[in-house]
Scaffold this motif. Structure first.
Motif, PDB file in Angstrom:
ATOM      1  N   HIS A   1      28.909 -98.185  21.481  1.00  0.00           N
ATOM      2  CA  HIS A   1      30.009 -99.529  21.030  1.00  0.00           C
ATOM      3  C   HIS A   1      30.859 -99.191  19.962  1.00  0.00           C
ATOM      4  CE1 HIS A   1      28.851-102.405  24.270  1.00  0.00           C
ATOM      5  NE2 HIS A   1      27.700-101.837  23.926  1.00  0.00           N
ATOM      6  N   GLN A   2      30.293 -98.286  18.952  1.00  0.00           N
ATOM      7  CA  GLN A   2      31.199 -98.304  17.642  1.00  0.00           C
ATOM      8  C   GLN A   2      32.542 -97.041  18.200  1.00  0.00           C
ATOM      9  OE1 GLN A   2      30.964 -99.086  14.723  1.00  0.00           O
ATOM     10  NE2 GLN A   2      32.952 -97.917  13.947  1.00  0.00           N
ATOM     11  N   ASP A   3      32.129 -96.062  19.018  1.00  0.00           N
ATOM     12  CA  ASP A   3      33.008 -95.318  19.670  1.00  0.00           C
ATOM     13  C   ASP A   3      34.408 -96.161  20.666  1.00  0.00           C
ATOM     14  OD1 ASP A   3      34.263 -92.705  20.540  1.00  0.00           O
ATOM     15  OD2 ASP A   3      33.531 -93.249  22.445  1.00  0.00           O
ATOM     16  N   HIS A   4      33.703 -97.076  21.476  1.00  0.00           N
ATOM     17  CA  HIS A   4      34.541 -97.893  22.064  1.00  0.00           C
ATOM     18  C   HIS A   4      35.497 -98.957  21.131  1.00  0.00           C
ATOM     19  CE1 HIS A   4      31.405 -98.554  25.683  1.00  0.00           C
ATOM     20  NE2 HIS A   4      32.159 -97.298  25.530  1.00  0.00           N
ATOM     21  N   TYR A   5      34.971 -99.439  20.085  1.00  0.00           N
ATOM     22  CA  TYR A   5      35.690 -99.941  19.000  1.00  0.00           C
ATOM     23  C   TYR A   5      36.836 -99.172  18.452  1.00  0.00           C
ATOM     24  CZ  TYR A   5      36.748-102.082  14.299  1.00  0.00           C
ATOM     25  OH  TYR A   5      37.211-102.534  13.202  1.00  0.00           O
ATOM     26  N   LEU A   6      36.443 -97.977  17.837  1.00  0.00           N
ATOM     27  CA  LEU A   6      37.449 -97.006  17.572  1.00  0.00           C
ATOM     28  C   LEU A   6      38.327 -96.711  18.076  1.00  0.00           C
ATOM     29  CD1 LEU A   6      34.793 -94.964  15.099  1.00  0.00           C
ATOM     30  CD2 LEU A   6      36.704 -96.545  14.510  1.00  0.00           C
ATOM     31  N   ARG A   7      38.062 -96.380  19.418  1.00  0.00           N
ATOM     32  CA  ARG A   7      39.130 -96.184  20.441  1.00  0.00           C
ATOM     33  C   ARG A   7      39.930 -97.203  20.886  1.00  0.00           C
ATOM     34  NH1 ARG A   7      37.001 -92.672  25.694  1.00  0.00           N
ATOM     35  NH2 ARG A   7      35.582 -91.024  24.505  1.00  0.00           N
ATOM     36  N   LEU A   8      39.584 -98.528  20.840  1.00  0.00           N
ATOM     37  CA  LEU A   8      40.395 -99.632  20.987  1.00  0.00           C
ATOM     38  C   LEU A   8      41.594 -99.821  19.536  1.00  0.00           C
ATOM     39  CD1 LEU A   8      38.059-102.174  22.239  1.00  0.00           C
ATOM     40  CD2 LEU A   8      40.082-101.147  23.550  1.00  0.00           C
ATOM     41  N   ILE A   9      41.028 -99.534  18.557  1.00  0.00           N
ATOM     42  CA  ILE A   9      41.657 -99.535  17.380  1.00  0.00           C
ATOM     43  C   ILE A   9      42.812 -98.356  17.244  1.00  0.00           C
ATOM     44  CG2 ILE A   9      41.623 -99.157  14.911  1.00  0.00           C
ATOM     45  CD1 ILE A   9      40.490-101.899  15.586  1.00  0.00           C
ATOM     46  N   ASN A  10      42.316 -97.101  17.682  1.00  0.00           N
ATOM     47  CA  ASN A  10      43.391 -96.223  17.724  1.00  0.00           C
ATOM     48  C   ASN A  10      44.368 -96.389  18.753  1.00  0.00           C
ATOM     49  OD1 ASN A  10      42.001 -94.683  15.511  1.00  0.00           O
ATOM     50  ND2 ASN A  10      40.624 -93.628  16.972  1.00  0.00           N
ATOM     51  N   HIS A  11      43.813 -96.918  19.623  1.00  0.00           N
ATOM     52  CA  HIS A  11      44.953 -97.235  20.852  1.00  0.00           C
ATOM     53  C   HIS A  11      46.038 -98.236  20.458  1.00  0.00           C
ATOM     54  CE1 HIS A  11      46.403 -97.580  24.930  1.00  0.00           C
ATOM     55  NE2 HIS A  11      46.615 -98.877  24.770  1.00  0.00           N
TER      56      HIS A  11
ATOM     57  N   LYS B   1      13.992 -97.484  19.289  1.00  0.00           N
ATOM     58  CA  LYS B   1      14.869 -97.582  18.259  1.00  0.00           C
ATOM     59  C   LYS B   1      15.850 -96.731  18.600  1.00  0.00           C
ATOM     60  CE  LYS B   1      14.695 -96.871  13.389  1.00  0.00           C
ATOM     61  NZ  LYS B   1      14.592 -98.221  12.913  1.00  0.00           N
ATOM     62  N   GLN B   2      15.694 -95.551  19.138  1.00  0.00           N
ATOM     63  CA  GLN B   2      16.659 -94.492  19.270  1.00  0.00           C
ATOM     64  C   GLN B   2      17.515 -95.009  20.336  1.00  0.00           C
ATOM     65  OE1 GLN B   2      15.260 -90.747  20.573  1.00  0.00           O
ATOM     66  NE2 GLN B   2      17.276 -89.872  20.811  1.00  0.00           N
ATOM     67  N   LYS B   3      17.183 -95.495  21.459  1.00  0.00           N
ATOM     68  CA  LYS B   3      17.974 -96.258  22.295  1.00  0.00           C
ATOM     69  C   LYS B   3      19.114 -97.263  21.851  1.00  0.00           C
ATOM     70  CE  LYS B   3      19.084 -95.891  26.733  1.00  0.00           C
ATOM     71  NZ  LYS B   3      19.648 -94.708  26.915  1.00  0.00           N
ATOM     72  N   CYS B   4      18.580 -98.188  21.109  1.00  0.00           N
ATOM     73  CA  CYS B   4      19.357 -99.083  20.200  1.00  0.00           C
ATOM     74  C   CYS B   4      20.247 -98.521  19.240  1.00  0.00           C
ATOM     75  CB  CYS B   4      18.624 -99.832  19.431  1.00  0.00           C
ATOM     76  SG  CYS B   4      17.651-101.166  20.578  1.00  0.00           S
ATOM     77  N   GLU B   5      19.913 -97.547  18.583  1.00  0.00           N
ATOM     78  CA  GLU B   5      20.668 -96.629  17.928  1.00  0.00           C
ATOM     79  C   GLU B   5      22.118 -95.897  18.742  1.00  0.00           C
ATOM     80  OE1 GLU B   5      18.449 -94.149  15.669  1.00  0.00           O
ATOM     81  OE2 GLU B   5      17.784 -95.663  14.168  1.00  0.00           O
TER      82      GLU B   5
ATOM     83  N   LYS C   1      24.806-105.969  16.314  1.00  0.00           N
ATOM     84  CA  LYS C   1      23.441-106.387  17.274  1.00  0.00           C
ATOM     85  C   LYS C   1      22.519-105.427  17.438  1.00  0.00           C
ATOM     86  CE  LYS C   1      25.099-110.887  19.599  1.00  0.00           C
ATOM     87  NZ  LYS C   1      24.866-111.376  20.978  1.00  0.00           N
ATOM     88  N   PHE C   2      23.168-104.186  17.977  1.00  0.00           N
ATOM     89  CA  PHE C   2      22.290-103.203  18.364  1.00  0.00           C
ATOM     90  C   PHE C   2      21.554-102.425  17.211  1.00  0.00           C
ATOM     91  CE2 PHE C   2      23.620-103.965  22.360  1.00  0.00           C
ATOM     92  CZ  PHE C   2      22.307-103.770  23.478  1.00  0.00           C
ATOM     93  N   ARG C   3      22.555-102.369  15.881  1.00  0.00           N
ATOM     94  CA  ARG C   3      22.139-101.837  14.527  1.00  0.00           C
ATOM     95  C   ARG C   3      20.740-102.794  13.896  1.00  0.00           C
ATOM     96  NH1 ARG C   3      27.446 -99.809  11.845  1.00  0.00           N
ATOM     97  NH2 ARG C   3      27.946 -98.150  12.927  1.00  0.00           N
ATOM     98  N   MET C   4      20.946-103.982  14.326  1.00  0.00           N
ATOM     99  CA  MET C   4      19.987-105.023  13.831  1.00  0.00           C
ATOM    100  C   MET C   4      18.758-104.968  14.752  1.00  0.00           C
ATOM    101  SD  MET C   4      19.973-109.181  13.716  1.00  0.00           S
ATOM    102  CE  MET C   4      19.953-109.136  15.805  1.00  0.00           C
ATOM    103  N   TYR C   5      18.882-104.711  16.046  1.00  0.00           N
ATOM    104  CA  TYR C   5      17.800-104.437  16.945  1.00  0.00           C
ATOM    105  C   TYR C   5      17.175-103.141  16.739  1.00  0.00           C
ATOM    106  CZ  TYR C   5      20.037-107.949  20.047  1.00  0.00           C
ATOM    107  OH  TYR C   5      20.636-109.111  20.552  1.00  0.00           O
ATOM    108  N   ALA C   6      17.801-102.062  16.239  1.00  0.00           N
ATOM    109  CA  ALA C   6      17.211-100.968  15.794  1.00  0.00           C
ATOM    110  C   ALA C   6      16.573-100.975  14.732  1.00  0.00           C
ATOM    111  CB  ALA C   6      18.363 -99.813  15.640  1.00  0.00           C
ATOM    112  N   ASP C   7      16.965-101.787  13.630  1.00  0.00           N
ATOM    113  CA  ASP C   7      16.186-102.320  12.372  1.00  0.00           C
ATOM    114  C   ASP C   7      14.668-102.720  12.784  1.00  0.00           C
ATOM    115  OD1 ASP C   7      18.087-100.656  10.962  1.00  0.00           O
ATOM    116  OD2 ASP C   7      19.074-102.671  10.091  1.00  0.00           O
ATOM    117  N   TYR C   8      14.809-103.538  13.719  1.00  0.00           N
ATOM    118  CA  TYR C   8      13.619-104.208  13.980  1.00  0.00           C
ATOM    119  C   TYR C   8      12.436-103.523  14.834  1.00  0.00           C
ATOM    120  CZ  TYR C   8      15.417-108.603  12.043  1.00  0.00           C
ATOM    121  OH  TYR C   8      16.042-109.523  11.166  1.00  0.00           O
TER     122      TYR C   8
END
Length: 62
Positions: free
Chosen positions: A50-60, A40-44, A26-33
């Motif tokens: 959230h990508q960091d959160h995702y990777l931490r959960l996967i690594n856990h 744009k920078q804030k959305c990125e 969602k936030f990548r899409m918002y940044a694109d728009y």
């Protein structure tokens, strides 16, 4: 040593991983728009967080 996760905990982790993945998309899409560079920078930044959160959960789980 970490104990085994229960089925309920694993289900929660799966749900949270899916939520984080959705927020990244969602936030990548918002940044694109965005035409405003600051917005744009804030959305990125939010997508990156959230990508960091995702990777931490996967690594856990590994």
């Amino acid at each position: 040593m970490m104990s085994e996760l229960t089925l309920r905990e694993l289900n929660y982790m799966e749900e949270q991983i899916n939520r984080e993945q959705l927020m990244v998309k969602k936030f990548r899409m918002y940044a694109d728009y965005c035409t405003d560079p600051q917005l744009k920078q804030k959305c990125e930044e939010i997508a990156s967080k959230h990508q960091d959160h995702y990777l931490r959960l996967i690594n856990h789980l590994n």
